[in-house]
Each structure stands twice: as structure tokens, then as C-alpha cells.
Motif scaffolding. Structure first.
Motif, mmCIF file in Angstrom:
data_model
loop_
_atom_site.group_PDB
_atom_site.id
_atom_site.type_symbol
_atom_site.label_atom_id
_atom_site.label_comp_id
_atom_site.label_asym_id
_atom_site.label_seq_id
_atom_site.Cartn_x
_atom_site.Cartn_y
_atom_site.Cartn_z
ATOM 1 N N TRP A 25 -38.642 3.776 37.822
ATOM 2 C CA TRP A 25 -38.703 4.369 36.334
ATOM 3 C C TRP A 25 -37.184 4.514 35.901
ATOM 4 O O TRP A 25 -37.259 4.294 34.615
ATOM 5 C CB TRP A 25 -39.237 5.878 36.618
ATOM 6 N N ILE A 26 -36.319 4.703 36.810
ATOM 7 C CA ILE A 26 -34.914 5.106 36.257
ATOM 8 C C ILE A 26 -34.472 3.535 35.876
ATOM 9 O O ILE A 26 -33.714 3.491 34.724
ATOM 10 C CB ILE A 26 -34.138 5.408 37.415
ATOM 11 N N ARG B 248 -32.373 -0.434 32.011
ATOM 12 C CA ARG B 248 -32.217 -1.948 31.690
ATOM 13 C C ARG B 248 -32.890 -2.247 30.437
ATOM 14 O O ARG B 248 -32.781 -3.277 30.117
ATOM 15 C CB ARG B 248 -32.841 -2.914 32.937
ATOM 16 N N SER B 249 -33.915 -1.440 30.000
ATOM 17 C CA SER B 249 -34.623 -1.901 28.917
ATOM 18 C C SER B 249 -33.906 -2.169 27.840
ATOM 19 O O SER B 249 -33.043 -1.394 27.257
ATOM 20 C CB SER B 249 -35.716 -0.730 28.614
ATOM 21 N N PRO B 250 -34.066 -3.314 26.793
ATOM 22 C CA PRO B 250 -33.310 -3.597 25.725
ATOM 23 C C PRO B 250 -33.605 -2.494 24.724
ATOM 24 O O PRO B 250 -33.207 -2.605 23.635
ATOM 25 C CB PRO B 250 -33.703 -5.066 25.373
ATOM 26 N N VAL B 251 -34.939 -2.076 24.532
ATOM 27 C CA VAL B 251 -35.295 -0.975 23.909
ATOM 28 C C VAL B 251 -35.355 0.342 24.339
ATOM 29 O O VAL B 251 -35.729 0.193 25.555
ATOM 30 C CB VAL B 251 -36.893 -1.182 23.454
ATOM 31 N N ASN B 252 -35.062 1.230 23.544
ATOM 32 C CA ASN B 252 -34.751 2.633 23.972
ATOM 33 C C ASN B 252 -36.154 3.397 23.931
ATOM 34 O O ASN B 252 -36.358 3.627 22.905
ATOM 35 C CB ASN B 252 -33.681 3.182 23.350
ATOM 36 N N ASP C 287 -30.950 8.683 33.142
ATOM 37 C CA ASP C 287 -31.452 10.061 32.825
ATOM 38 C C ASP C 287 -33.136 9.986 32.862
ATOM 39 O O ASP C 287 -33.965 10.794 32.259
ATOM 40 C CB ASP C 287 -31.002 10.722 31.553
ATOM 41 N N GLY C 288 -33.725 8.635 33.105
ATOM 42 C CA GLY C 288 -35.021 8.449 33.053
ATOM 43 C C GLY C 288 -36.237 9.603 33.694
ATOM 44 O O GLY C 288 -37.086 9.797 33.182
ATOM 45 N N ASN D 162 -42.966 10.103 44.772
ATOM 46 C CA ASN D 162 -42.917 8.807 45.289
ATOM 47 C C ASN D 162 -41.609 8.179 44.733
ATOM 48 O O ASN D 162 -41.067 8.048 43.778
ATOM 49 C CB ASN D 162 -43.812 7.943 44.323
ATOM 50 N N ARG D 163 -40.685 7.994 45.955
ATOM 51 C CA ARG D 163 -39.162 7.614 45.853
ATOM 52 C C ARG D 163 -39.101 6.150 45.172
ATOM 53 O O ARG D 163 -38.264 5.869 44.323
ATOM 54 C CB ARG D 163 -38.531 7.270 47.094
#
Length: 196
Positions: A55-56, A61-65, A32-33, A48-49
């Protein structure tokens, strides 16, 4: 779940249900990014594809939300609502309570509100724009996956409630699949339906 006792499973289930109820069954999605409000200030990046893919993946993958900081709000995901509907139908079959029935009807109402319009039959998509390597899919573009999960959930609800509109809505999803989805044919004439 092998080796776990029933009490542990029941406690875990109750804890999960309490959390879902406290969030009004809204939540985030790994993809949902692009719902980020930051994009409202950076419209040139929306085109920009590669940036959208990065961004998504960052949010996935980020360990922090970082979703709150980026202005991504919890929302109803139609497929998740369909899964909740099926789960509560199963609960009702085990223990038919008025409270569970009210929740089932609430999910049905929510699915009516988020149905995609303008297609040959009932269909649903996701509540976020999505960029893959191959294509961009705008928010609410109906998919075969979301539509089939939700249609099956409506059939589950029909078995409990018996309201004809549930059966008709689930049946009309067949028209979306047959008339709106693209098909890819192989050399033998066999085909596969597209995802959306």
C-alpha cells in the motif's frame, strides 16, 4: 544550479514559496499511504505487514496521485516544518522583515504542538504510520532524524529570536537521544543509535 541566472532562481523560489503558503505549509509525504481513510473500513488489512508495504509503495511510486481518492489529507510533517523553520531563519538573516519573523514564530508554535510526549527529552516523529520490511512504526513515534533536524532549526531560531526556551528545547533533545534510543554495539564496544 550551475549556469542558471539569479533571476531564474529567484523566480523559482518565489513560485515555490507562494505554493507552500497557499497550502499552509501542509503536504503529502511519499510514505503517508497508511493515513488513508480506506483503512477505517478495512481494519483486517491494517494488521497485514505485506499489505501495508504494498500500500505504501503504491502511493510512493504511482505516477498518479490517488491520495484524495483514498482519503489521505495533506498535513503538517514535523520534519518538514523544521526544514521550513531553518529556511525562514536563513531568509531572515539575508533580509530581516517582520513578515518573516512572524512566519518563524508560527513554525515554532507548530513544532510545539506536534512534539511527541512521554520521553526523556524533546523529540518528534512523522505524522503517519510507517511499515518497513523490518518493523512497524506508529504515527508520532519519535525518530533521531526528525528530532535532529528540528533541534537544529530551533537553534537557528534561537540565534535570531534569543528566547531561552528554544535553546532549552533543542538541548533536551540530547536527553531523548541518550536515554530513549536503543543502541547496537559491535565487538569493539562501539555503538550506533537506533533510528527510533
Amino acid at each position: 544550479l550551475i549556469g542558471m541566472d539569479d533571476k531564474f532562481i529567484e523566480k523559482s523560489f518565489i513560485k515555490l514559496e507562494e505554493y507552500c503558503r497557499s497550502e499552509a505549509f501542509k503536504g503529502y509525504d511519499p510514505y503517508d499511504g497508511l493515513n488513508s481513510k480506506l483503512f477505517d473500513y478495512l481494519p483486517f488489512l491494517r494488521k497485514n505487514r505485506l499489505f501495508k508495504l504494498i500500500w505504501i509503495q503504491f502511493f510512493k511510486r504511482s505516477p498518479v496521485n490517488f491520495r484524495k481518492i483514498a482519503g489521505i489529507e495533506k498535513d503538517y510533517n514535523p520534519k518538514a516544518v523544521g526544514l521550513f523553520l531553518s529556511a525562514y531563519c536563513n531568509l531572515y538573516k539575508i533580509n530581516p522583515t517582520q513578515e518573516t519573523l512572524v512566519q518563524i514564530k508560527s513554525f515554532i508554535d507548530q513544532l510545539k504542538q506536534c512534539q511527541s510526549e512521554g520521553y526523556s527529552g524533546s523529540c518528534w516523529g512523522y505524522n503517519f504510520d510507517w511499515q518497513s520490511r523490518a518493523f512497524f512504526q506508529p504515527k508520532n513515534t519519535p525518530t533521531i532524524v526528525a528530532t535532529t533536524f528540528i533541534s537544529n532549526a530551533l537553534l537557528d531560531a534561537y540565534e535570531i529570536i534569543g528566547e531561552e526556551h528554544l535553546l532549552n528545547t533543542a538541548r533536551s533533545a540530547c536527553d531523548f537521544i541518550l536515554y530513549d534510543l536503543n543502541r547496537t554495539y559491535d565487538d569493539n564496544g562501539d555503538f550506533a543509535f537506533s533510528y527510533s
